[in-house]
Every structure is written in C-alpha cells, then in structure tokens.
Design a protein around this motif. Sequence first.
Motif, PDB file in Angstrom:
ATOM      1  N   LYS A  43       0.843  -1.186   0.000  1.00 55.88           N
ATOM      2  CA  LYS A  43       0.000   0.000   0.000  1.00 55.88           C
ATOM      3  C   LYS A  43       0.884   1.244   0.000  1.00 55.88           C
ATOM      4  N   GLY A  44       0.523   2.206  -0.843  1.00 49.31           N
ATOM      5  CA  GLY A  44       1.318   3.422  -0.946  1.00 49.31           C
ATOM      6  C   GLY A  44       2.266   3.421  -2.121  1.00 49.31           C
ATOM      7  N   VAL A  45       2.291   2.310  -2.876  1.00 49.76           N
ATOM      8  CA  VAL A  45       3.163   2.198  -4.049  1.00 49.76           C
ATOM      9  C   VAL A  45       2.305   1.877  -5.268  1.00 49.76           C
ATOM     10  N   ALA A  46       2.453   2.666  -6.324  1.00 47.19           N
ATOM     11  CA  ALA A  46       1.753   2.416  -7.582  1.00 47.19           C
ATOM     12  C   ALA A  46       2.774   2.032  -8.645  1.00 47.19           C
ATOM     13  N   VAL A  47       2.370   1.135  -9.544  1.00 41.75           N
ATOM     14  CA  VAL A  47       3.295   0.538 -10.510  1.00 41.75           C
ATOM     15  C   VAL A  47       2.877   0.859 -11.934  1.00 41.75           C
ATOM     16  N   GLU A  48       3.874   1.179 -12.760  1.00 42.94           N
ATOM     17  CA  GLU A  48       3.648   1.322 -14.197  1.00 42.94           C
ATOM     18  C   GLU A  48       4.611   0.403 -14.932  1.00 42.94           C
ATOM     19  N   GLU A  49       4.062  -0.601 -15.614  1.00 47.80           N
ATOM     20  CA  GLU A  49       4.883  -1.537 -16.373  1.00 47.80           C
ATOM     21  C   GLU A  49       5.457  -0.839 -17.609  1.00 47.80           C
ATOM     22  N   GLY A 131      14.149 -16.786 -16.657  1.00 47.74           N
ATOM     23  CA  GLY A 131      13.946 -17.592 -17.847  1.00 47.74           C
ATOM     24  C   GLY A 131      12.687 -17.214 -18.606  1.00 47.74           C
ATOM     25  N   LYS A 132      11.747 -16.559 -17.940  1.00 41.89           N
ATOM     26  CA  LYS A 132      10.500 -16.154 -18.591  1.00 41.89           C
ATOM     27  C   LYS A 132      10.652 -14.863 -19.380  1.00 41.89           C
ATOM     28  N   GLY A 133      11.732 -14.139 -19.164  1.00 43.35           N
ATOM     29  CA  GLY A 133      11.936 -12.890 -19.883  1.00 43.35           C
ATOM     30  C   GLY A 133      12.382 -11.779 -18.956  1.00 43.35           C
ATOM     31  N   THR A 134      12.405 -10.567 -19.483  1.00 41.86           N
ATOM     32  CA  THR A 134      12.848  -9.401 -18.733  1.00 41.86           C
ATOM     33  C   THR A 134      11.675  -8.465 -18.484  1.00 41.86           C
ATOM     34  N   TYR A 135      11.501  -8.073 -17.246  1.00 46.41           N
ATOM     35  CA  TYR A 135      10.428  -7.171 -16.847  1.00 46.41           C
ATOM     36  C   TYR A 135      11.034  -5.867 -16.344  1.00 46.41           C
ATOM     37  N   ARG A 136      10.462  -4.763 -16.769  1.00 49.78           N
ATOM     38  CA  ARG A 136      10.830  -3.455 -16.226  1.00 49.78           C
ATOM     39  C   ARG A 136       9.557  -2.741 -15.794  1.00 49.78           C
ATOM     40  N   TRP A 137       9.673  -1.987 -14.722  1.00 44.50           N
ATOM     41  CA  TRP A 137       8.531  -1.207 -14.269  1.00 44.50           C
ATOM     42  C   TRP A 137       9.009  -0.029 -13.434  1.00 44.50           C
ATOM     43  N   LEU A 138       8.144   0.954 -13.300  1.00 47.02           N
ATOM     44  CA  LEU A 138       8.392   2.097 -12.430  1.00 47.02           C
ATOM     45  C   LEU A 138       7.568   1.939 -11.161  1.00 47.02           C
ATOM     46  N   GLU A 139       8.171   2.255 -10.035  1.00 49.82           N
ATOM     47  CA  GLU A 139       7.445   2.290  -8.773  1.00 49.82           C
ATOM     48  C   GLU A 139       7.348   3.737  -8.304  1.00 49.82           C
ATOM     49  N   PHE A 140       6.128   4.195  -8.094  1.00 51.66           N
ATOM     50  CA  PHE A 140       5.857   5.523  -7.556  1.00 51.66           C
ATOM     51  C   PHE A 140       5.468   5.338  -6.094  1.00 51.66           C
ATOM     52  N   ILE A 141       6.313   5.814  -5.201  1.00 53.34           N
ATOM     53  CA  ILE A 141       6.167   5.521  -3.777  1.00 53.34           C
ATOM     54  C   ILE A 141       5.712   6.770  -3.028  1.00 53.34           C
ATOM     55  N   ASP A 142       4.526   6.698  -2.463  1.00 56.20           N
ATOM     56  CA  ASP A 142       4.029   7.755  -1.584  1.00 56.20           C
ATOM     57  C   ASP A 142       4.634   7.501  -0.205  1.00 56.20           C
ATOM     58  N   LEU A 146       3.153   4.788   3.356  1.00 56.29           N
ATOM     59  CA  LEU A 146       3.687   3.468   3.686  1.00 56.29           C
ATOM     60  C   LEU A 146       3.392   3.115   5.139  1.00 56.29           C
ATOM     61  N   GLU A 147       2.891   1.909   5.349  1.00 53.26           N
ATOM     62  CA  GLU A 147       2.606   1.453   6.707  1.00 53.26           C
ATOM     63  C   GLU A 147       3.836   0.827   7.352  1.00 53.26           C
ATOM     64  N   GLU A 148       4.766   0.320   6.534  1.00 53.08           N
ATOM     65  CA  GLU A 148       6.017  -0.253   7.015  1.00 53.08           C
ATOM     66  C   GLU A 148       7.150   0.268   6.144  1.00 53.08           C
ATOM     67  N   PRO A 149       8.379   0.289   6.664  1.00 51.75           N
ATOM     68  CA  PRO A 149       9.512   0.715   5.832  1.00 51.75           C
ATOM     69  C   PRO A 149       9.610  -0.148   4.579  1.00 51.75           C
ATOM     70  N   TYR A 150       9.897   0.483   3.452  1.00 54.43           N
ATOM     71  CA  TYR A 150       9.939  -0.240   2.181  1.00 54.43           C
ATOM     72  C   TYR A 150      11.071   0.290   1.313  1.00 54.43           C
ATOM     73  N   VAL A 151      11.857  -0.637   0.761  1.00 50.00           N
ATOM     74  CA  VAL A 151      12.908  -0.311  -0.200  1.00 50.00           C
ATOM     75  C   VAL A 151      12.662  -1.152  -1.447  1.00 50.00           C
ATOM     76  N   PRO A 152      12.553  -0.553  -2.632  1.00 50.78           N
ATOM     77  CA  PRO A 152      12.326  -1.335  -3.855  1.00 50.78           C
ATOM     78  C   PRO A 152      13.473  -2.313  -4.101  1.00 50.78           C
ATOM     79  N   GLN A 153      13.176  -3.591  -3.994  1.00 51.97           N
ATOM     80  CA  GLN A 153      14.210  -4.619  -4.114  1.00 51.97           C
ATOM     81  C   GLN A 153      14.908  -4.607  -5.470  1.00 51.97           C
ATOM     82  N   TYR A 154      14.161  -4.310  -6.510  1.00 50.90           N
ATOM     83  CA  TYR A 154      14.696  -4.427  -7.865  1.00 50.90           C
ATOM     84  C   TYR A 154      15.147  -3.091  -8.443  1.00 50.90           C
ATOM     85  N   ASP A 155      15.318  -2.093  -7.602  1.00 50.32           N
ATOM     86  CA  ASP A 155      15.754  -0.771  -8.042  1.00 50.32           C
ATOM     87  C   ASP A 155      17.106  -0.885  -8.749  1.00 50.32           C
TER      88      ASP A 155
END
Length: 305
Positions: A43-49, A131-142, A146-155
């Motif tokens: 919650k608090g993070v929106a994603v754009e593929e 093996g399924k391919g490559t994914y990229r996305w943007l994370e917009f973090i409010d 955030l209810e808990e500390p969050y760091v984008p793992q795949y940044d």
Amino acid sequence: MTVTEVVETKLDEEHYVDEDGTEPVEGTEGEETETKSGHTVPKGVAVEELKSYRGHKKLRDECPPAVQELLTAKGAFDVYDKFVSTMASEKSTRGPLGKWRDKQFISVLDLFQDEFIDKGVKVSLCKRSSGKGTYRWLEFIDVEALEEPYVPQYDVSNLSGQILETCYSKLQFPNGVAVEELKSWKGRKKLKEKIPIYLEKLLKKNDLMAEYDQLIDHVIESGVSANMKNWETEKLQAILEEYKPMFAAKGVDVFVSHKQEYVSHGQYGGHTEFFRWIEYVDRAEQPSYTPQRNADEKDEACTIM
C-alpha cells in the motif's frame, strides 16, 4: 510484510515479455499490487509496467489508473507529464530495437527526481530478469502512505555490484545485502581464507566481526556430512538458528540460500549443480528484503571437495 527478492539475470541473450498489449495486474491505491514479474508492492506504491517494444509511446500516452490516482492526490501529475514526455522524446534512452537502456533511463529520471520528492513521491526504475523474460517497471512511492519501511528490491540504481555466478545465471544483490558463497571445491578452507569485501564492511558497520568468526567456525566444523564431502542444509539451518538472535540484536538477519541447475551432457545424460551461500541483510538498509532462494524451503545437499 512486503516480500522483496534477489535479482536474477539470465546469462543468455535478453528477450522480452508482455508485448501482446495485455495490462498488468493493478490494485487501487490502498491495496497491494502485483506486477507481471510476480513481485508485490505494498500500500502506498503504484506501478507502471514498461513495455520493451515501442514502450516509449505507451509510457507517453497511457497512465495506469493507480499511478494517476496517487500522483493526482500528491499534486505531482504535472511533474509526471513532463517526465514521460521527456523520456519519450529522448532517443538515447532506447536502443535500435526499442530496448530500454537502463543507465540513460535513470539519467533522465534523475532530472525529475527532486521535483517528485518535493511532492512526497519517490520514483524507482526496477528490473527483473529470469527464464521467462525481462520485466521493467516504475514504482511511484508515496512515502507518507507506507505502513512499514519499504525499499524497492529491484531498483536498478541500488544494486551493489555483488554477483554470484551459476552455470546459466548470475545473481545480483542490492545494497544492504552481503553474500558469502559456500563453495563446492575446498569450501571449508575458502571460508577461512578471506571475507568478501561487502560482507566485511557490513560486519564492521554493525560490530559483528566476533559473532561472524564464531558462526563460520561452527559452519566449518558442523555444517557438513560425516564424510566431510557435503554441505548439509539441515545442519546449516540449525547452526544459523542458533546465531540469528545474536545478529538480529545488532540489526542484521542471516539466511542460507541455494540454487540448483541441471547441466545436460547431451546423449550422455547430465548432472545437477548445486550452489549455496549465506546472505547477511542489514535491516537499516533493506527493511523488507526476503531471499528468493531461502534454503528453509528445500532440503538438498551440495557436494564439496
């Protein structure tokens, strides 16, 4: 709790997924959202593929509802509009076939990062390959939502440079996670010879050198089979369970991780290669990190010499 994972990159040529025009799985603001890569954001993070083929056009012309809702609420949609327009017009961010160039993408994103932050939004370019391919996305973090500390793992901009190579893949780890491999060949001896530089820095930062020395001595003495030729997962897990409270008391979590790969010999069959390593997670830097290949989930031996 948000689950985040290690980045796995295939060594063979990169290929793309999700070029059929289908939409990502999206939640509304206030709910968890799952990306097509299988990664879940809180919650608090929106994603754009980000599509790879002509992705700049979709980025410029379409905005996911959850992203629009978050940015509008934060008064940051005008910043987003300038950002995507610049990204679409800047040809250096893409290769001849439309593949995103991560470094150039980040250089453009950095031009707008301060404006987003002034509105209470942090933006990260994330990437996950398998093996399924490559994914990229943007994370917009409010950051306020955030209810808990969050760091984008795949940044992409937060990778440490640590790489663990297997037969067919290489595993990359973010800052705040230090890795020590349990080698198959002379594994016990190599554990005593040298501490990986990233691990040494993490241990010294958290005043854990004494605890680490005790742990490694115990792993060398009791983490192998009776004939001293196998790392035994159950023994390693039992050892780490004993030491986890010591490390956790100083802000570091410890995990045994593994990966196995089948190596074909063609008409002569094949064999399975096993890879083992210990991950040390500095919770001050990676509060939401969970190893993707936690050995607690499987019980397999790794032959050493």
